[in-house]
Design a protein around this motif. Structure first.
Motif, PDB file in Angstrom:
ATOM      1  N   SER A 150       0.227  -1.108  -0.169  1.00 44.35           N
ATOM      2  CA  SER A 150      -0.144  -0.079   0.260  1.00 44.35           C
ATOM      3  C   SER A 150       1.039   1.192   0.507  1.00 44.35           C
ATOM      4  CB  SER A 150      -0.911  -0.563   1.298  1.00 44.35           C
ATOM      5  OG  SER A 150      -1.383   1.372   1.235  1.00 44.35           O
ATOM      6  N   ARG A 151       0.621   1.845  -1.219  1.00 48.07           N
ATOM      7  CA  ARG A 151       1.201   3.390  -0.606  1.00 48.07           C
ATOM      8  C   ARG A 151       0.507   4.445  -0.153  1.00 48.07           C
ATOM      9  NH1 ARG A 151       1.210   4.063  -7.399  1.00 48.07           N
ATOM     10  NH2 ARG A 151       3.413   3.496  -7.555  1.00 48.07           N
ATOM     11  N   VAL A 152      -0.458   4.097   1.037  1.00 40.25           N
ATOM     12  CA  VAL A 152      -1.000   4.572   1.911  1.00 40.25           C
ATOM     13  C   VAL A 152      -0.725   3.934   3.007  1.00 40.25           C
ATOM     14  CG1 VAL A 152      -3.639   4.984   3.175  1.00 40.25           C
ATOM     15  CG2 VAL A 152      -2.820   5.611   0.974  1.00 40.25           C
ATOM     16  N   ILE A 153      -0.453   5.073   4.369  1.00 37.30           N
ATOM     17  CA  ILE A 153       0.517   4.174   5.444  1.00 37.30           C
ATOM     18  C   ILE A 153      -1.355   3.603   6.146  1.00 37.30           C
ATOM     19  CG2 ILE A 153       0.855   4.439   7.636  1.00 37.30           C
ATOM     20  CD1 ILE A 153       2.831   6.670   7.016  1.00 37.30           C
ATOM     21  N   ILE A 154      -1.073   2.481   6.297  1.00 41.27           N
ATOM     22  CA  ILE A 154      -2.147   1.716   7.349  1.00 41.27           C
ATOM     23  C   ILE A 154      -2.016   2.048   8.337  1.00 41.27           C
ATOM     24  CG2 ILE A 154      -3.894   0.018   7.333  1.00 41.27           C
ATOM     25  CD1 ILE A 154      -3.153  -0.603   4.071  1.00 41.27           C
ATOM     26  N   ASP A 155      -2.518   2.726   9.152  1.00 40.11           N
ATOM     27  CA  ASP A 155      -2.817   2.201  10.166  1.00 40.11           C
ATOM     28  C   ASP A 155      -3.849   2.411  11.373  1.00 40.11           C
ATOM     29  OD1 ASP A 155      -3.637   5.213  10.450  1.00 40.11           O
ATOM     30  OD2 ASP A 155      -1.331   5.654  10.661  1.00 40.11           O
ATOM     31  N   LYS A 156      -4.149   2.248  13.215  1.00 43.25           N
ATOM     32  CA  LYS A 156      -4.612   2.325  13.708  1.00 43.25           C
ATOM     33  C   LYS A 156      -5.934   4.008  13.072  1.00 43.25           C
ATOM     34  CE  LYS A 156      -2.580   0.099  17.506  1.00 43.25           C
ATOM     35  NZ  LYS A 156      -2.932   0.239  19.487  1.00 43.25           N
ATOM     36  N   SER A 157      -5.461   5.373  12.542  1.00 42.77           N
ATOM     37  CA  SER A 157      -6.975   6.274  12.057  1.00 42.77           C
ATOM     38  C   SER A 157      -7.456   5.237  11.393  1.00 42.77           C
ATOM     39  CB  SER A 157      -5.108   7.479  11.625  1.00 42.77           C
ATOM     40  OG  SER A 157      -4.900   6.251  10.570  1.00 42.77           O
ATOM     41  N   ARG A 158      -8.427   6.195  10.638  1.00 38.68           N
ATOM     42  CA  ARG A 158      -9.390   5.705  10.030  1.00 38.68           C
ATOM     43  C   ARG A 158      -9.549   6.230   8.440  1.00 38.68           C
ATOM     44  NH1 ARG A 158     -13.887   3.399  11.379  1.00 38.68           N
ATOM     45  NH2 ARG A 158     -14.718   3.745   9.138  1.00 38.68           N
ATOM     46  N   LYS A 159      -8.075   7.174   8.015  1.00 40.73           N
ATOM     47  CA  LYS A 159      -7.952   8.263   7.168  1.00 40.73           C
ATOM     48  C   LYS A 159      -7.305   7.080   5.996  1.00 40.73           C
ATOM     49  CE  LYS A 159      -5.666  12.718   9.509  1.00 40.73           C
ATOM     50  NZ  LYS A 159      -4.281  12.895   9.617  1.00 40.73           N
ATOM     51  N   TRP A 160      -6.991   6.158   6.474  1.00 44.62           N
ATOM     52  CA  TRP A 160      -6.667   5.474   5.055  1.00 44.62           C
ATOM     53  C   TRP A 160      -7.805   4.554   4.455  1.00 44.62           C
ATOM     54  CZ3 TRP A 160      -7.569  -0.142   4.812  1.00 44.62           C
ATOM     55  CH2 TRP A 160      -7.763  -1.004   6.231  1.00 44.62           C
ATOM     56  N   LEU A 161      -9.001   4.368   5.557  1.00 47.97           N
ATOM     57  CA  LEU A 161     -10.447   4.088   4.826  1.00 47.97           C
ATOM     58  C   LEU A 161     -11.037   3.931   4.599  1.00 47.97           C
ATOM     59  CD1 LEU A 161     -11.766   2.174   8.192  1.00 47.97           C
ATOM     60  CD2 LEU A 161     -11.056   0.847   6.008  1.00 47.97           C
ATOM     61  N   ASP A 162     -10.763   6.131   4.332  1.00 52.41           N
ATOM     62  CA  ASP A 162     -11.227   7.043   3.990  1.00 52.41           C
ATOM     63  C   ASP A 162     -10.900   6.538   2.844  1.00 52.41           C
ATOM     64  OD1 ASP A 162     -13.444   7.281   6.022  1.00 52.41           O
ATOM     65  OD2 ASP A 162     -11.755   9.249   6.395  1.00 52.41           O
ATOM     66  N   LEU A 163      -9.910   7.783   2.962  1.00 51.31           N
ATOM     67  CA  LEU A 163      -9.138   7.061   1.106  1.00 51.31           C
ATOM     68  C   LEU A 163      -9.437   6.144   0.158  1.00 51.31           C
ATOM     69  CD1 LEU A 163      -5.145   8.197   1.784  1.00 51.31           C
ATOM     70  CD2 LEU A 163      -7.069   9.882   0.928  1.00 51.31           C
ATOM     71  N   PHE A 164      -9.490   4.677   0.945  1.00 44.75           N
ATOM     72  CA  PHE A 164      -9.676   3.434   0.189  1.00 44.75           C
ATOM     73  C   PHE A 164     -11.133   3.494   0.044  1.00 44.75           C
ATOM     74  CE2 PHE A 164      -6.388   0.398   1.239  1.00 44.75           C
ATOM     75  CZ  PHE A 164      -5.026   1.372   1.122  1.00 44.75           C
ATOM     76  N   ARG A 165     -11.980   4.301   0.618  1.00 41.07           N
ATOM     77  CA  ARG A 165     -13.372   4.140   0.115  1.00 41.07           C
ATOM     78  C   ARG A 165     -13.692   5.388  -0.967  1.00 41.07           C
ATOM     79  NH1 ARG A 165     -17.242   4.214   4.866  1.00 41.07           N
ATOM     80  NH2 ARG A 165     -19.048   2.590   3.292  1.00 41.07           N
ATOM     81  N   GLN A 166     -13.159   6.191  -1.173  1.00 44.33           N
ATOM     82  CA  GLN A 166     -12.931   6.957  -2.816  1.00 44.33           C
ATOM     83  C   GLN A 166     -12.457   6.826  -3.453  1.00 44.33           C
ATOM     84  OE1 GLN A 166     -11.594  10.350  -0.889  1.00 44.33           O
ATOM     85  NE2 GLN A 166     -12.258  11.370   0.981  1.00 44.33           N
ATOM     86  N   HIS A 167     -11.398   6.345  -3.299  1.00 39.25           N
ATOM     87  CA  HIS A 167     -10.548   5.495  -4.397  1.00 39.25           C
ATOM     88  C   HIS A 167     -12.033   4.487  -4.659  1.00 39.25           C
ATOM     89  CE1 HIS A 167      -7.463   5.046  -7.113  1.00 39.25           C
ATOM     90  NE2 HIS A 167      -7.703   3.257  -6.714  1.00 39.25           N
ATOM     91  N   ALA A 168     -12.595   4.025  -4.255  1.00 40.91           N
ATOM     92  CA  ALA A 168     -14.165   3.045  -4.849  1.00 40.91           C
ATOM     93  C   ALA A 168     -14.675   3.143  -5.476  1.00 40.91           C
ATOM     94  CB  ALA A 168     -13.682   1.507  -3.797  1.00 40.91           C
TER      95      ALA A 168
END
Length: 246
Positions: A150-168
Protein backbone atom coordinates in the motif's frame (compact mmCIF):
# COMPACT_ATOMS: atom_id res chain seq x y z
CA UNK A 1 3.60 -27.42 -12.29
CA UNK A 2 0.29 -25.62 -12.21
CA UNK A 3 -2.73 -27.80 -11.49
CA UNK A 4 -5.20 -28.12 -14.36
CA UNK A 5 -8.52 -26.77 -13.12
CA UNK A 6 -10.36 -29.31 -15.27
CA UNK A 7 -9.02 -32.08 -13.03
CA UNK A 8 -10.47 -30.52 -9.85
CA UNK A 9 -13.80 -32.18 -8.95
CA UNK A 10 -16.83 -30.22 -7.68
CA UNK A 11 -17.21 -29.80 -3.92
CA UNK A 12 -20.64 -29.92 -2.30
CA UNK A 13 -22.18 -29.19 -5.69
CA UNK A 14 -19.97 -26.15 -6.37
CA UNK A 15 -17.79 -26.05 -9.48
CA UNK A 16 -14.00 -26.07 -9.41
CA UNK A 17 -14.02 -22.47 -10.62
CA UNK A 18 -16.21 -21.42 -7.70
CA UNK A 19 -14.04 -23.30 -5.19
CA UNK A 20 -10.94 -21.62 -6.57
CA UNK A 21 -12.62 -18.23 -6.25
CA UNK A 22 -13.60 -18.89 -2.62
CA UNK A 23 -10.15 -20.09 -1.62
CA UNK A 24 -8.48 -17.22 -3.43
CA UNK A 25 -10.67 -14.51 -1.89
CA UNK A 26 -10.23 -15.98 1.60
CA UNK A 27 -6.54 -14.92 1.44
CA UNK A 28 -5.44 -17.95 3.46
CA UNK A 29 -8.10 -18.27 6.15
CA UNK A 30 -11.79 -17.65 6.67
CA UNK A 31 -14.58 -17.91 9.20
CA UNK A 32 -17.62 -19.98 8.30
CA UNK A 33 -19.98 -17.01 8.46
CA UNK A 34 -17.67 -15.20 6.00
CA UNK A 35 -18.87 -17.65 3.34
CA UNK A 36 -22.44 -16.64 4.03
CA UNK A 37 -21.67 -12.91 4.02
CA UNK A 38 -19.32 -12.80 1.06
CA UNK A 39 -21.06 -15.30 -1.24
CA UNK A 40 -24.61 -14.97 0.08
CA UNK A 41 -25.07 -18.57 1.16
CA UNK A 42 -27.46 -19.30 3.99
CA UNK A 43 -25.90 -20.60 7.22
CA UNK A 44 -26.63 -24.26 6.45
CA UNK A 45 -25.20 -24.03 2.93
CA UNK A 46 -22.09 -22.23 4.18
CA UNK A 47 -21.58 -25.02 6.74
CA UNK A 48 -22.01 -27.74 4.10
CA UNK A 49 -19.54 -26.06 1.78
CA UNK A 50 -16.93 -25.49 4.48
CA UNK A 51 -17.16 -29.14 5.56
CA UNK A 52 -16.98 -30.23 1.93
CA UNK A 53 -13.77 -28.28 1.36
CA UNK A 54 -12.39 -29.72 4.59
CA UNK A 55 -13.22 -33.26 3.45
CA UNK A 56 -11.53 -32.57 0.10
CA UNK A 57 -8.37 -31.47 1.94
CA UNK A 58 -8.50 -27.88 0.72
CA UNK A 59 -8.96 -26.38 4.19
CA UNK A 60 -8.47 -27.51 7.76
CA UNK A 61 -10.23 -26.49 10.94
CA UNK A 62 -8.24 -23.86 12.83
CA UNK A 63 -9.23 -24.30 16.47
CA UNK A 64 -6.24 -22.30 17.66
CA UNK A 65 -7.52 -19.25 15.80
CA UNK A 66 -11.03 -19.86 17.14
CA UNK A 67 -9.72 -19.95 20.70
CA UNK A 68 -7.50 -16.90 20.20
CA UNK A 69 -10.33 -14.81 18.76
CA UNK A 70 -13.11 -16.21 20.91
CA UNK A 71 -15.07 -16.88 17.74
CA UNK A 72 -18.57 -18.41 17.88
CA UNK A 73 -18.05 -19.59 14.28
CA UNK A 74 -15.58 -22.19 12.98
CA UNK A 75 -12.37 -20.90 11.39
CA UNK A 76 -10.65 -22.67 8.49
CA UNK A 77 -7.13 -22.30 7.12
CA UNK A 78 -6.32 -23.04 3.49
CA UNK A 79 -3.99 -26.04 3.15
CA UNK A 80 -1.18 -26.66 0.66
CA UNK A 81 -3.64 -28.65 -1.43
CA UNK A 82 -6.06 -25.73 -1.32
CA UNK A 83 -3.33 -23.36 -2.46
CA UNK A 84 -2.75 -25.68 -5.43
CA UNK A 85 -6.40 -25.15 -6.35
CA UNK A 86 -5.96 -21.37 -6.03
CA UNK A 87 -3.11 -21.61 -8.54
CA UNK A 88 -5.03 -24.01 -10.82
CA UNK A 89 -5.42 -22.90 -14.42
CA UNK A 90 -8.29 -23.31 -16.83
CA UNK A 91 -6.37 -21.77 -19.72
CA UNK A 92 -5.54 -23.54 -22.97
CA UNK A 93 -1.90 -24.52 -23.48
CA UNK A 94 0.32 -21.95 -25.17
CA UNK A 95 3.73 -21.99 -26.85
CA UNK A 96 6.87 -20.92 -25.05
CA UNK A 97 7.23 -17.99 -27.44
CA UNK A 98 3.74 -16.77 -26.56
CA UNK A 99 4.48 -17.24 -22.86
CA UNK A 100 7.65 -15.15 -23.12
CA UNK A 101 5.71 -12.38 -24.87
CA UNK A 102 2.98 -12.47 -22.23
CA UNK A 103 5.56 -12.20 -19.46
CA UNK A 104 7.28 -9.26 -21.14
CA UNK A 105 3.96 -7.44 -21.52
CA UNK A 106 3.11 -8.24 -17.91
CA UNK A 107 6.31 -6.60 -16.67
CA UNK A 108 5.53 -3.50 -18.75
CA UNK A 109 2.24 -3.24 -16.86
CA UNK A 110 4.12 -3.64 -13.56
CA UNK A 111 6.36 -0.68 -14.37
CA UNK A 112 3.34 1.31 -15.57
CA UNK A 113 1.54 0.75 -12.24
CA UNK A 114 4.63 1.70 -10.25
CA UNK A 115 5.11 4.87 -12.29
CA UNK A 116 1.51 6.02 -11.83
CA UNK A 117 0.23 7.85 -8.75
CA UNK A 118 -3.32 6.83 -9.68
CA UNK A 119 -2.90 3.48 -7.96
CA UNK A 120 -2.91 3.16 -4.17
CA UNK A 121 -0.76 0.03 -4.30
CA UNK A 122 2.66 -0.48 -5.86
CA UNK A 123 4.27 -3.73 -6.99
CA UNK A 124 7.19 -4.52 -4.69
CA UNK A 125 8.25 -7.98 -5.86
CA UNK A 126 7.58 -10.24 -8.83
CA UNK A 127 8.73 -13.82 -9.34
CA UNK A 128 7.96 -16.26 -12.14
CA UNK A 129 7.90 -19.98 -11.36
CA UNK A 130 6.44 -23.26 -12.59
CA UNK A 131 6.38 -24.61 -16.13
CA UNK A 132 7.75 -21.41 -17.68
CA UNK A 133 11.16 -22.31 -16.23
CA UNK A 134 11.01 -25.92 -17.40
CA UNK A 135 11.91 -27.34 -20.80
CA UNK A 136 8.51 -28.05 -22.34
CA UNK A 137 7.44 -26.18 -25.46
CA UNK A 138 3.73 -26.15 -24.56
CA UNK A 139 2.75 -24.47 -21.30
CA UNK A 140 -0.53 -24.32 -19.40
CA UNK A 141 0.02 -20.74 -18.28
CA UNK A 142 2.63 -18.41 -16.81
CA UNK A 143 2.72 -18.55 -13.00
CA UNK A 144 3.66 -15.19 -11.49
CA UNK A 145 3.86 -14.32 -7.80
CA UNK A 146 3.21 -10.67 -6.98
CA UNK A 147 3.85 -8.79 -3.74
CA UNK A 148 1.85 -5.57 -3.42
CA UNK A 149 2.43 -2.75 -0.95
CA UNK A 150 0.00 0.00 0.00
CA UNK A 151 1.19 3.49 -0.82
CA UNK A 152 -1.06 4.73 1.97
CA UNK A 153 0.05 4.21 5.57
CA UNK A 154 -2.32 1.71 7.16
CA UNK A 155 -2.53 2.45 10.88
CA UNK A 156 -5.12 2.75 13.63
CA UNK A 157 -6.48 6.00 12.24
CA UNK A 158 -9.36 5.88 9.79
CA UNK A 159 -7.66 8.09 7.20
CA UNK A 160 -6.57 5.18 5.05
CA UNK A 161 -10.08 3.70 5.15
CA UNK A 162 -11.55 6.95 3.88
CA UNK A 163 -8.97 7.15 1.09
CA UNK A 164 -9.56 3.54 0.05
CA UNK A 165 -13.34 4.00 0.01
CA UNK A 166 -13.12 7.27 -1.92
CA UNK A 167 -10.89 5.53 -4.45
CA UNK A 168 -13.43 2.72 -4.79
CA UNK A 169 -16.34 5.13 -5.27
CA UNK A 170 -14.44 7.14 -7.88
CA UNK A 171 -13.94 3.98 -9.94
CA UNK A 172 -17.59 4.00 -10.99
CA UNK A 173 -18.02 0.41 -9.87
CA UNK A 174 -20.64 -0.91 -7.48
CA UNK A 175 -19.69 -2.80 -4.33
CA UNK A 176 -21.98 -4.98 -2.25
CA UNK A 177 -19.95 -4.89 0.98
CA UNK A 178 -17.66 -2.60 2.94
CA UNK A 179 -14.89 -5.20 2.56
CA UNK A 180 -15.15 -5.06 -1.22
CA UNK A 181 -14.81 -1.28 -1.11
CA UNK A 182 -11.62 -1.25 0.90
CA UNK A 183 -10.18 -4.18 -1.10
CA UNK A 184 -10.73 -2.41 -4.42
CA UNK A 185 -7.36 -0.55 -4.54
CA UNK A 186 -5.52 -3.87 -4.26
CA UNK A 187 -7.84 -5.68 -6.65
CA UNK A 188 -7.59 -2.83 -9.14
CA UNK A 189 -3.85 -3.38 -9.44
CA UNK A 190 -4.26 -7.15 -9.82
CA UNK A 191 -6.84 -6.69 -12.58
CA UNK A 192 -4.61 -4.15 -14.32
CA UNK A 193 -1.68 -6.57 -14.24
CA UNK A 194 -3.84 -9.46 -15.36
CA UNK A 195 -5.26 -7.44 -18.28
CA UNK A 196 -7.75 -10.25 -18.93
CA UNK A 197 -4.94 -12.50 -20.17
CA UNK A 198 -6.02 -16.09 -19.47
CA UNK A 199 -2.46 -17.34 -19.93
CA UNK A 200 -1.30 -15.24 -16.95
CA UNK A 201 -1.85 -16.75 -13.49
CA UNK A 202 -1.19 -14.21 -10.73
CA UNK A 203 -0.55 -15.66 -7.29
CA UNK A 204 -0.42 -13.72 -4.01
CA UNK A 205 3.07 -13.54 -2.59
CA UNK A 206 2.09 -15.40 0.59
CA UNK A 207 0.82 -18.30 -1.54
CA UNK A 208 4.12 -18.48 -3.43
CA UNK A 209 6.13 -18.37 -0.20
CA UNK A 210 4.02 -20.90 1.70
CA UNK A 211 3.43 -23.43 -1.09
CA UNK A 212 5.00 -26.88 -0.77
CA UNK A 213 8.04 -27.02 -3.04
CA UNK A 214 9.77 -30.01 -4.60
CA UNK A 215 13.56 -30.27 -4.39
CA UNK A 216 13.82 -29.20 -8.04
CA UNK A 217 11.51 -26.19 -7.62
CA UNK A 218 12.67 -23.27 -9.72
CA UNK A 219 11.77 -19.60 -9.72
CA UNK A 220 13.21 -16.34 -10.99
CA UNK A 221 12.89 -12.96 -9.30
CA UNK A 222 11.97 -10.32 -11.88
CA UNK A 223 11.50 -7.44 -9.46
CA UNK A 224 12.90 -7.13 -5.95
CA UNK A 225 15.93 -8.39 -4.05
CA UNK A 226 16.61 -12.00 -5.08
CA UNK A 227 18.76 -12.61 -1.99
CA UNK A 228 15.99 -11.47 0.35
CA UNK A 229 13.49 -13.72 -1.43
CA UNK A 230 15.84 -16.68 -1.08
CA UNK A 231 16.22 -16.01 2.64
CA UNK A 232 12.44 -15.75 3.05
CA UNK A 233 11.84 -19.06 1.28
CA UNK A 234 14.59 -20.75 3.30
CA UNK A 235 13.10 -19.48 6.57
CA UNK A 236 9.65 -20.85 5.72
CA UNK A 237 11.18 -24.18 4.72
CA UNK A 238 13.09 -24.42 8.02
CA UNK A 239 9.92 -23.62 9.97
CA UNK A 240 7.98 -26.27 8.07
CA UNK A 241 10.65 -28.89 8.69
CA UNK A 242 10.75 -27.96 12.38
CA UNK A 243 7.00 -28.47 12.70
CA UNK A 244 7.29 -31.93 11.14
CA UNK A 245 9.70 -33.07 13.87
CA UNK A 246 7.65 -31.76 16.80
Amino acid sequence: MTLDLKTVPPVAGESATRIREILSRSRGAFREDWLADKFRYDAQRAHELAKGMEAAGYVQRDKERESRNGSPFPWYTVTARGRDVVRASGAKRITRTTAATELSEFMKRVYMVNASSEYLYSVERVAVFGSFLEHGERLGDVDIAVDLKSRVIIDKSRKWLDLFRQHAWSSGRSFSTFEEEIDWPRREVVLTLKARRRSISIQPWFSFVEMEKADNFRYEVLLGDAKEVRLELDRVQREREGQRFR
